[in-house]
Write a protein that holds these residues in place. Structure first.
Motif, PDB file in Angstrom:
ATOM      1  N   PRO A  71      -7.864 -20.020  42.979  1.00  0.00           N
ATOM      2  CA  PRO A  71      -6.510 -20.267  43.473  1.00  0.00           C
ATOM      3  C   PRO A  71      -5.469 -19.898  42.418  1.00  0.00           C
ATOM      4  O   PRO A  71      -5.785 -19.755  41.242  1.00  0.00           O
ATOM      5  CB  PRO A  71      -6.508 -21.779  43.728  1.00  0.00           C
ATOM      6  N   ALA A  72      -4.231 -19.770  42.865  1.00  0.00           N
ATOM      7  CA  ALA A  72      -3.121 -19.558  41.931  1.00  0.00           C
ATOM      8  C   ALA A  72      -3.085 -20.726  40.952  1.00  0.00           C
ATOM      9  O   ALA A  72      -3.542 -21.836  41.256  1.00  0.00           O
ATOM     10  CB  ALA A  72      -1.803 -19.463  42.693  1.00  0.00           C
ATOM     11  N   PHE A  73      -2.521 -20.476  39.781  1.00  0.00           N
ATOM     12  CA  PHE A  73      -2.536 -21.475  38.715  1.00  0.00           C
ATOM     13  C   PHE A  73      -1.843 -22.773  39.110  1.00  0.00           C
ATOM     14  O   PHE A  73      -2.345 -23.859  38.859  1.00  0.00           O
ATOM     15  CB  PHE A  73      -1.909 -20.884  37.448  1.00  0.00           C
ATOM     16  N   PHE A  74      -0.672 -22.681  39.741  1.00  0.00           N
ATOM     17  CA  PHE A  74       0.056 -23.874  40.190  1.00  0.00           C
ATOM     18  C   PHE A  74       0.047 -23.922  41.715  1.00  0.00           C
ATOM     19  O   PHE A  74       0.498 -22.990  42.365  1.00  0.00           O
ATOM     20  CB  PHE A  74       1.519 -23.842  39.710  1.00  0.00           C
ATOM     21  N   ASN A  75      -0.457 -24.994  42.271  1.00  0.00           N
ATOM     22  CA  ASN A  75      -0.432 -25.232  43.719  1.00  0.00           C
ATOM     23  C   ASN A  75      -1.153 -24.169  44.532  1.00  0.00           C
ATOM     24  O   ASN A  75      -0.768 -23.894  45.664  1.00  0.00           O
ATOM     25  CB  ASN A  75       1.003 -25.382  44.224  1.00  0.00           C
ATOM     26  N   GLY A  76      -2.185 -23.584  43.981  1.00  0.00           N
ATOM     27  CA  GLY A  76      -2.946 -22.574  44.711  1.00  0.00           C
ATOM     28  C   GLY A  76      -4.121 -23.177  45.464  1.00  0.00           C
ATOM     29  O   GLY A  76      -4.499 -24.333  45.247  1.00  0.00           O
ATOM     30  N   ARG A  77      -4.679 -22.390  46.365  1.00  0.00           N
ATOM     31  CA  ARG A  77      -5.841 -22.788  47.154  1.00  0.00           C
ATOM     32  C   ARG A  77      -6.798 -21.610  47.236  1.00  0.00           C
ATOM     33  O   ARG A  77      -6.369 -20.463  47.356  1.00  0.00           O
ATOM     34  CB  ARG A  77      -5.458 -23.158  48.598  1.00  0.00           C
ATOM     35  N   THR A  78      -8.100 -21.889  47.220  1.00  0.00           N
ATOM     36  CA  THR A  78      -9.058 -20.840  47.556  1.00  0.00           C
ATOM     37  C   THR A  78      -8.946 -20.610  49.060  1.00  0.00           C
ATOM     38  O   THR A  78      -8.303 -21.383  49.776  1.00  0.00           O
ATOM     39  CB  THR A  78     -10.503 -21.250  47.214  1.00  0.00           C
ATOM     40  N   ALA A  79      -9.604 -19.583  49.553  1.00  0.00           N
ATOM     41  CA  ALA A  79      -9.565 -19.311  50.991  1.00  0.00           C
ATOM     42  C   ALA A  79     -10.123 -20.504  51.774  1.00  0.00           C
ATOM     43  O   ALA A  79      -9.519 -20.962  52.743  1.00  0.00           O
ATOM     44  CB  ALA A  79     -10.337 -18.036  51.312  1.00  0.00           C
ATOM     45  N   PHE A  80     -11.267 -21.037  51.338  1.00  0.00           N
ATOM     46  CA  PHE A  80     -11.868 -22.169  52.057  1.00  0.00           C
ATOM     47  C   PHE A  80     -10.990 -23.412  51.959  1.00  0.00           C
ATOM     48  O   PHE A  80     -10.811 -24.127  52.944  1.00  0.00           O
ATOM     49  CB  PHE A  80     -13.280 -22.458  51.524  1.00  0.00           C
ATOM     50  N   GLU A  81     -10.427 -23.656  50.805  1.00  0.00           N
ATOM     51  CA  GLU A  81      -9.543 -24.823  50.640  1.00  0.00           C
ATOM     52  C   GLU A  81      -8.325 -24.721  51.555  1.00  0.00           C
ATOM     53  O   GLU A  81      -7.950 -25.692  52.214  1.00  0.00           O
ATOM     54  CB  GLU A  81      -9.083 -24.934  49.182  1.00  0.00           C
ATOM     55  N   GLY A  82      -7.724 -23.545  51.605  1.00  0.00           N
ATOM     56  CA  GLY A  82      -6.548 -23.354  52.446  1.00  0.00           C
ATOM     57  C   GLY A  82      -6.866 -23.507  53.921  1.00  0.00           C
ATOM     58  O   GLY A  82      -6.108 -24.127  54.675  1.00  0.00           O
ATOM     59  N   ALA A  83      -7.992 -22.952  54.337  1.00  0.00           N
ATOM     60  CA  ALA A  83      -8.395 -23.086  55.745  1.00  0.00           C
ATOM     61  C   ALA A  83      -8.648 -24.547  56.092  1.00  0.00           C
ATOM     62  O   ALA A  83      -8.225 -25.025  57.154  1.00  0.00           O
ATOM     63  CB  ALA A  83      -9.639 -22.242  56.010  1.00  0.00           C
ATOM     64  N   THR A  84      -9.295 -25.270  55.199  1.00  0.00           N
ATOM     65  CA  THR A  84      -9.607 -26.674  55.448  1.00  0.00           C
ATOM     66  C   THR A  84      -8.334 -27.512  55.461  1.00  0.00           C
ATOM     67  O   THR A  84      -8.143 -28.351  56.349  1.00  0.00           O
ATOM     68  CB  THR A  84     -10.593 -27.201  54.386  1.00  0.00           C
ATOM     69  N   GLU A  85      -7.458 -27.284  54.495  1.00  0.00           N
ATOM     70  CA  GLU A  85      -6.214 -28.043  54.420  1.00  0.00           C
ATOM     71  C   GLU A  85      -5.382 -27.911  55.696  1.00  0.00           C
ATOM     72  O   GLU A  85      -4.722 -28.860  56.114  1.00  0.00           O
ATOM     73  CB  GLU A  85      -5.386 -27.555  53.226  1.00  0.00           C
ATOM     74  N   HIS A  86      -5.440 -26.743  56.316  1.00  0.00           N
ATOM     75  CA  HIS A  86      -4.624 -26.491  57.503  1.00  0.00           C
ATOM     76  C   HIS A  86      -5.401 -26.614  58.812  1.00  0.00           C
ATOM     77  O   HIS A  86      -4.894 -26.237  59.870  1.00  0.00           O
ATOM     78  CB  HIS A  86      -3.952 -25.122  57.377  1.00  0.00           C
ATOM     79  N   GLY A  87      -6.630 -27.121  58.725  1.00  0.00           N
ATOM     80  CA  GLY A  87      -7.405 -27.381  59.938  1.00  0.00           C
ATOM     81  C   GLY A  87      -7.860 -26.139  60.672  1.00  0.00           C
ATOM     82  O   GLY A  87      -8.032 -26.164  61.890  1.00  0.00           O
TER      83      GLY A  87
END
Length: 164
Positions: A71-87
């Protein structure tokens, strides 16, 4: 720029869901792995995952996008993290099927994903992440102890013959 977060052309096209622009840029030699900006940035694949666009994710993976890009250094997400966070349920399943590594770095991607899902009240996504993690863990353990192949060694008898 979106909310003062700089995006490359490919990242902006992926985020907007523009298949034609993504394909055009990749055909022009743009790297599918352009790095994210340091603050709240994301790779094109991470943005496709966050928006749930499996078509764009597929195009990017065919262009060798890194499914496990950090993920980006500040407030980033991996692809899986982003998909999970947004349902993005379908995207989560797709990413794991394509090789998202939930076990790397002491399960960091999985642990962060379920924390983001809880914070965003995406309880179905959290539950799915738990199920996907359990399945990946079991398949990894089965591979380690050799249960994914034949049990009988070449010089061992077939135990089925004892019952005939």
């Amino acid at each position: 720029m979106l909310l003062n977060i700089p995006r490359t052309q490919l990242q902006a096209a992926a985020e907007a869901g523009s298949t034609e622009i993504v394909e055009h840029l990749l055909n022009q030699g743009v790297s599918a792995n352009e790095p994210p900006s340091k603050r709240a940035g994301a790779t094109a694949l991470q943005l496709a995952a966050i928006t749930g666009n499996i078509n764009i994710a597929t195009i990017l993976l065919k262009a060798e996008a890194d499914i496990n890009a950090p993920p980006a250094f500040f407030n980033g997400r991996t692809a899986f993290e982003g998909a999970t966070e947004h349902g993005r349920i379908e995207m989560m399943i797709f990413l794991v099927g394509e090789g998202a590594d939930l076990l790397a770095n002491n399960n960091e991607q999985y642990r962060r994903a379920i924390a983001f899902a809880e914070q965003n009240r995406q309880y179905a996504a959290k539950s799915l992440a738990d199920d996907l993690y359990a399945k990946v863990l079991v398949s990894q353990q089965a591979g380690i102890i050799g249960m994914d192949g034949e049990w009988v060694a070449p010089d061992m008898p077939d135990f089925g013959s004892f019952y005939s």
